[in-house]
Motif scaffolding. Structure first.
Motif, short mmCIF file in Angstrom:
data_model
loop_
_atom_site.label_atom_id
_atom_site.label_comp_id
_atom_site.label_asym_id
_atom_site.label_seq_id
_atom_site.Cartn_x
_atom_site.Cartn_y
_atom_site.Cartn_z
N GLU A 11 0.83 -1.36 0.05
CA GLU A 11 -0.04 -0.09 -0.04
C GLU A 11 0.95 1.13 0.09
OE1 GLU A 11 -2.91 0.23 3.14
OE2 GLU A 11 -4.05 -1.57 2.35
N PHE A 12 2.10 1.02 0.62
CA PHE A 12 3.00 2.18 0.54
C PHE A 12 3.40 2.79 -0.47
CE2 PHE A 12 7.25 4.31 0.56
CZ PHE A 12 6.95 5.26 1.68
N THR A 13 3.59 1.93 -1.38
CA THR A 13 3.93 2.12 -2.74
C THR A 13 2.79 2.72 -3.72
OG1 THR A 13 5.63 0.22 -2.94
CG2 THR A 13 4.76 0.98 -5.05
N GLU A 14 1.86 1.99 -3.53
CA GLU A 14 0.40 2.52 -4.19
C GLU A 14 0.33 4.01 -3.70
OE1 GLU A 14 -2.75 0.09 -3.38
OE2 GLU A 14 -1.82 -1.79 -4.09
N VAL A 15 0.40 4.36 -2.63
CA VAL A 15 0.28 5.56 -2.13
C VAL A 15 1.41 6.75 -2.74
CG1 VAL A 15 0.16 7.46 -0.15
CG2 VAL A 15 -1.53 5.03 -0.05
N ALA A 16 2.47 6.18 -2.63
CA ALA A 16 3.49 6.92 -3.25
C ALA A 16 3.17 7.38 -4.60
CB ALA A 16 4.89 6.14 -2.97
N LYS A 17 2.71 6.39 -5.40
CA LYS A 17 2.47 6.64 -6.93
C LYS A 17 1.24 7.29 -7.08
CE LYS A 17 4.26 1.99 -8.38
NZ LYS A 17 3.73 0.75 -9.18
N LYS A 18 0.37 7.56 -6.36
CA LYS A 18 -0.73 8.37 -6.54
C LYS A 18 -0.48 9.74 -6.26
CE LYS A 18 -4.27 5.12 -5.38
NZ LYS A 18 -5.60 4.59 -4.34
N LEU A 19 0.54 9.94 -5.14
CA LEU A 19 0.95 11.43 -4.69
C LEU A 19 1.86 11.88 -5.82
CD1 LEU A 19 1.63 10.51 -1.10
CD2 LEU A 19 -0.27 12.20 -1.88
N GLN A 20 2.79 11.04 -6.60
CA GLN A 20 3.78 11.49 -7.71
C GLN A 20 3.23 12.45 -8.54
OE1 GLN A 20 6.78 11.21 -7.42
NE2 GLN A 20 7.66 11.34 -9.64
N SER A 21 3.83 13.62 -9.03
CA SER A 21 3.39 14.35 -10.08
C SER A 21 4.87 14.93 -10.70
CB SER A 21 2.67 15.41 -9.68
OG SER A 21 3.37 16.47 -8.78
N GLU A 22 4.99 15.65 -11.57
CA GLU A 22 5.92 16.49 -12.36
C GLU A 22 6.65 17.27 -11.26
OE1 GLU A 22 5.34 18.00 -15.78
OE2 GLU A 22 4.56 16.40 -17.12
N THR A 23 6.00 17.90 -10.39
CA THR A 23 6.46 18.58 -9.51
C THR A 23 6.68 18.34 -7.97
OG1 THR A 23 4.43 19.66 -9.11
CG2 THR A 23 5.59 20.83 -10.83
N GLN A 24 5.86 17.22 -7.63
CA GLN A 24 6.00 16.44 -6.28
C GLN A 24 6.48 15.07 -6.48
OE1 GLN A 24 2.97 17.27 -2.95
NE2 GLN A 24 2.65 15.28 -4.17
N SER A 25 7.25 14.91 -5.69
CA SER A 25 7.62 13.09 -5.39
C SER A 25 6.53 12.69 -4.57
CB SER A 25 9.16 13.05 -4.78
OG SER A 25 10.02 13.32 -5.87
N GLY A 26 6.28 11.55 -4.79
CA GLY A 26 5.21 10.80 -3.62
C GLY A 26 6.06 10.47 -2.59
N PHE A 27 7.51 10.22 -2.84
CA PHE A 27 8.16 9.80 -1.72
C PHE A 27 9.56 10.16 -1.98
CE2 PHE A 27 10.85 6.02 0.15
CZ PHE A 27 11.15 6.52 1.43
N TRP A 28 10.37 10.90 -1.14
CA TRP A 28 11.72 11.20 -1.64
C TRP A 28 12.49 10.09 -1.33
CZ3 TRP A 28 13.05 15.45 -4.14
CH2 TRP A 28 14.31 15.92 -4.43
N PHE A 29 13.14 9.75 -2.50
CA PHE A 29 14.01 8.45 -2.60
C PHE A 29 15.05 8.63 -3.18
CE2 PHE A 29 13.33 3.65 -2.57
CZ PHE A 29 14.58 3.21 -1.74
#
Length: 441
Positions: free
Chosen positions: A176-194
């Motif tokens: 679920e963490f990966t799924e949430v990170a992908k939904k938060l991802q955009s061109e200007t915002q990382s879903g997860f800073w990695f």
């Protein structure tokens, strides 16, 4: 890479020869009453993890308990620390008297003879209440050399407003963490800073899936990255690299709160003391950091409350709902240098660092104390709860004598960067395993 690796091995080998041959020669000159003669000793602390208030406490308390003596604290950068330690600890003229060392680096320097034997202080410093994994990292051949200083369990910080805007909830499993990170991802915002070189956080996916960085194989060591369990975790890591972060592939985990504060990421993972570095634009009161007036203190309190209102924190979840990931346990050991010219004064400082008062000060500042008896000092807020939950399942790097060589050669940074840039996971893991085995054996 070979040149760097052999240089690192050679430096540690040279350190072992010099430290073991001369480490017993150092001694404080006693005064008439048997106490050590007054002198100036040096403490190396790494980065900014030890707050200024704690440094001041150590300085004033040491000088009060040792009249005429002085304590000089020198801050060292974590980057490039291993070669600086190799140089300094091998020289009686350059060595600090007491040194903080990362728990992953501790076994190498312990086996090399860089630290004084403090087995007789084990019970006095906390005995079996000391963090066990850190005790193992600071022990060799049945003797105790480097005590646990503090641990910092990693937790995930998230922007509540970004979560609300994306319509996502705090994940309860690693998938679920990966799924949430992908939904938060955009061109200007990382879903997860990695960042691509961030193996400290990436190790959680390896460990949680049952993998290892390296395992003992008789008297030798075998790389663990190419096992099926590790590959499973590394494929999940590569998925995050490719689909849930804008962090540079050629950067490390240093100061992940900076992009968070700038609105460039919705989540980042760091030890829970990172809460004090969060500074969201909508909360900043533009207070002069040197202003100690009551008004300034009140504004800082409002600023912190605002930051925490807009920021949430949770331990990285495990494979099953209700479980926690097995993350890497960051933190440090503390040791008396074998070549210290003032070992008794150095031990006096070590005793101060393991008093109830100082251990509680560590906890109050978000650091898990080396003596677990004082872990309640961390409090019971969401940050403390997240830290304790993560710490209970955390894991150290292999307690291999030459692990510092793996870090000095940046083998894992290079490997994770390859994953971030799209390398074949199995092939890259097999190559990294060979480098790890060459370094450890």
């Amino acid at each position: 890479m070979k040149i760097l690796r052999f240089a690192a091995v050679g430096a540690v080998a040279a350190l072992a020869l010099t430290a073991c041959s001369n480490g017993d020669d150092a001694a404080d000159t006693p005064t008439g009453d048997g106490t050590p003669e007054a002198a100036t000793i040096t403490l190396w602390l790494n980065g900014t993890d030890t707050p200024d208030a704690l440094r001041e406490y150590l300085t004033t308390t040491f000088e009060s308990e040792n009249p005429g003596s002085k304590l000089v604290i020198e801050e060292q950068d974590w980057n490039g620390l291993v070669p600086r330690l190799q140089t300094a600890l091998g020289s009686a003229e350059q060595t600090p008297d007491v040194v903080e060392i990362g728990n992953t680096q501790s076994p190498t320097f312990t086996y090399a003879g860089a630290f004084a034997d403090i087995t007789d202080m084990y019970e006095e410093l906390g005995g079996d209440d000391l963090l066990p994994g850190f005790v193992d990292a600071g022990s060799a051949d049945g003797a105790f050399y480097a005590a646990p200083y503090y641990s910092g369990a990693r937790a995930v910080f998230y922007n509540k407003d970004a979560f609300a805007a994306a319509g996502v909830e705090v994940p309860t499993t690693l998938a679920e963490f990966t799924e949430v990170a992908k939904k938060l991802q955009s061109e200007t915002q990382s879903g997860f800073w990695f960042p691509g070189q961030d193996w400290y956080n990436g190790a959680a996916w390896i460990y949680t899936n049952g993998g290892e960085l390296a395992v003992a194989d008789g008297d030798a060591w075998k790389g663990g990255l190419s096992t099926p369990e590790s590959i499973e975790g590394l494929q999940q890591v590569q998925d995050l690299f490719q689909n849930a972060t804008n962090a540079p592939a050629d950067s490390d985990s240093n100061e992940p709160w900076v992009p968070f504060n700038a609105g460039q990421t919705a989540m980042f993972s760091a030890p829970t003391w990172a809460r004090w570095s969060i500074d969201l634009p909508q909360c900043n009161k533009a207070v002069d950091p040197d202003d100690e007036s009551e008004e300034a203190k009140a504004l800082r309190g409002e600023q912190q409350a605002c930051n925490e209102e807009h920021t949430g924190v949770f331990p990285l979840p495990g494979l099953e709902e209700g479980s926690y990931a097995q993350g890497f346990a960051g933190g440090s050991n503390i040791a008396v240098a074998a070549k210290s010219q003032h070992p008794e004064l150095a031990k006096s400082l070590l005793r101060i660092m393991f008093t109830e008062e100082f251990q509680n000060m560590l906890g109050e500042n978000g650091l898990i104390p080396g003596n677990t008896q004082y872990s309640a000092s961390m409090g019971d807020d969401v940050y403390a709860q997240a830290a304790v939950a993560a710490a209970l399942n955390a894991k150290l790097t292999p307690a291999a004598e030459n692990w510092a060589t793996v870090e000095g050669d940046r083998i894992l940074e290079d490997f994770f960067q390859q994953l971030a840039t799209g390398a074949d996971v199995q092939e890259a893991a097999a190559s990294a395993d060979k480098l790890i085995e060459d370094a450890l054996n």
